[in-house]
Scaffold this active site. Structure first.
Site: not given
Ligand code: NAD
Length: 507
Positions: A157, A182, A239, A260-261, A294, A394, A456
């Site tokens: 992400a 990626k 996400s 990890e969402l 997150c 969220e 943290g």
């Molecule tokens: P996002 O879901 O828009 O994108 C994340 C990644 O997934 C990007 O690299 C994107 O290109 C890829 N992606 C999107 N759709 C896909 C699909 N259908 N198939 C394969 N890959 C795909 O998220 P974002 O906006 O970059 O990050 C924010 C989100 O990430 C928030 O919801 C946050 O809570 C979460 N997050 C979770 C953790 C955790 O450890 N739980 C850590 C960091 C961020």
């Protein structure tokens, strides 16, 4: 911007690499602008389907050699990567801050987390142990061992543009896997910089070309990996919407995924809390990284006896926040990642108001020459009811919801009544309350803290969450087992062939 030169990314870049080899041409179809000032930082070429195949084939070949390196030797390579990251901490931390928009302190902190996971992985490379089990049959020995999986695909992400990749890659490597990364299309230069820092070390150690691979692009590039049976494990951070798509695609081919969402994290502030600690934890949790962690604190569940006091203290603390260029250490909070994120923030505020929320600290877009990227917003606080639908979502922005409770049971119910299950905490000096919160009838999250905020985490613990957060665990503890396949071995050193369960098969 000296750090771009130091990291070797000041010109047009290729977005595809198998280590030291970059697959060209360095076209500029994928551009990266800084949310700090709107400047175009650099451009790169997205990976083509043909290049993706080249990368996978290289990775497959590299795995055959890499898996036979003794794990401590693989660990030594990771040790050297940790040293290189120490040398590049300043420049890489600055790039993280500039490309993603988090404060410089947080940018450096993210690189420190990479260094820490390298140290952890080095130790782990000498501790990849299995169990021995006493056999029911005489003259038999039984044990289990762990083998590498093959290719680990890492989808990351934007908000942790380098650390989350390293949590996966360093562990995956010492376990004997090869990786294809990626990164987020919103922070591609951070990934290119990491690849450039690491590739000389791979070369110096004669590591097989293809253990550390990079592909670039949007969701489609991630989908290539989720649908590809050659990718043994897909570790995806992002996400919940993305996680559901990844889980479905990977499960459709009976592959493995590690998810990890999103989170929707709450702090319960009891009437027995140390309020100074509680306010500081809530403040950092809610506005740190502009609410784009997150583990960001999105909800405060406050005992009615201290509700008014907490409210006033928070309002006072919010007035002192300095918002501005993340590279200026005087600022507490930088911008949101892009204008689409600003729109989601505005939509959530509107929805909250429509549902009946009252804003104690108003939100809005900041304007003026310091905020010319259009991505700077004011952190805001709203009083809400737990039944509002917006409170269950969220929103990746600094919006803090306040809720009131009377009994701890009620507070825990509110805390658990959201689809996500990442991080949670209670602020209390009351032992009974703390233990109830940590019991099986307490928080339903993957992370539950006492007198510490929700954000943290340290790399030594397993990191991840339940429910719509995806159930994955990364980083410390025994998270390494996600990157290995378990094999049970039974050895017969007797002169007979006794069958299990006492079965006889006499001729
Ligand atoms: P996002 O879901 O828009 O994108 C994340 C990644 O997934 C990007 O690299 C994107 O290109 C890829 N992606 C999107 N759709 C896909 C699909 N259908 N198939 C394969 N890959 C795909 O998220 P974002 O906006 O970059 O990050 C924010 C989100 O990430 C928030 O919801 C946050 O809570 C979460 N997050 C979770 C953790 C955790 O450890 N739980 C850590 C960091 C961020």
């Amino acid at each position: 911007m000296d750090f771009l030169k130091t990291l070797g990314i000041e010109n047009a870049n290729c977005g595809t690499s198998t280590g030291s080899t970059w697959l060209g041409p360095a076209a500029g179809d994928l551009q990266s602008s800084s949310p700090a000032d709107g400047t175009l930082i650099g451009a790169l070429s997205s990976t083509t389907p043909a290049q993706y195949d080249q990368v996978v084939e290289k990775a497959q070949a590299a795995f055959l050699e890499w898996r036979s390196w003794p794990a401590p030797r693989r660990g030594d390579l990771v040790r050297q990567i940790g040293e290189a990251l120490r040398q590049h901490k300043n420049a890489l931390g600055r790039l993280v801050s500039y490309e993603m928009g988090k404060s410089l302190q947080e940018g450096w902190g993210e690189v420190q987390e990479m260094i820490d996971i390298c140290d952890f992985a080095v130790g782990l490379s000498r501790q990849l142990y299995g169990l021995t089990i006493h056999s029911e049959r005489p003259g038999h020995r039984m044990y289990e061992q762990y083998h590498p999986l093959g290719i680990v695909g890492i989808i990351s992400a934007f908000n942790f543009p380098v650390a989350v990749w390293s949590w996966n890659a360093m562990l995956a490597w010492v376990c004997g896997n090869v990786c294809i990364w990626k990164p987020s299309e919103k922070t591609p230069l951070c990934a290119i910089a990491c690849q450039k820092i690491i590739s000389p070390i791979l070369e110096q150690n004669n590591a097989p070309e293809g253990i550390c691979n990079l592909i670039s692009g949007n969701a489609a590039a991630g989908e290539w990996m989720t649908k590809d049976h050659r990718i043994a494990l897909v570790s995806a951070t992002g996400s919940t919407r993305m996680g559901k798509a990844v889980a479905t695609a990977v499960a459709g081919r009976l592959g493995r995924s590690l998810l990890e969402l999103g989170g929707n994290n709450a702090i319960i502030i009891s009437q027995d809390a140390d309020l100074d600690i509680a306010i500081m934890g809530a403040l950092f949790g809610a506005v740190g990284t502009a609410g784009q962690r997150c583990t960001t604190t999105r909800r405060l569940i406050i005992h009615e006896a201290v509700y008014e006091t907490v409210k006033e203290k928070l309002k006072q603390a919010y007035r002192q926040l300095r918002i501005g260029n993340p590279l200026d250490p005087a600022n507490h909070m930088g911008p949101l990642i892009d204008k689409a994120a600003v729109q989601s923030y505005l939509d959530a505020i509107e929805k909250c108001r429509t549902e009946g929320g009252t804003f104690l600290v108003e939100g809005g877009i900041l304007e003026g020459s310091d905020y010319k990227s259009g991505c700077y917003v004011t952190p805001c606080i709203a009083e809400v009811k737990s039944s509002y639908t917006i409170v269950k979502e969220e929103t990746f922005a600094p919006i803090l919801y306040l809720l009131k409770y009377r009994t701890l049971d009620e507070a825990i119910n509110i805390q658990n009544a959201v689809p996500q299950g990442l991080s949670s905490s209670i602020m209390t000096l009351n032992l009974r309350e703390a233990e109830q919160f940590l019991s099986c009838a307490g928080s339903d999250c993957g992370i539950a803290n006492v007198n510490i905020g929700t954000s943290g985490a340290e790399i030594g613990g397993a990191f991840g969450g339940e429910k719509e957060t995806g159930g994955g665990r990364e980083s410390g503890s025994d998270a390494w087992k996600n990157y290995m396949r378990r094999q049970t071995n039974t050895i017969n050193y007797s002169t007979a062939l006794p069958l299990a369960q006492g079965i006889r098969f006499d001729l």
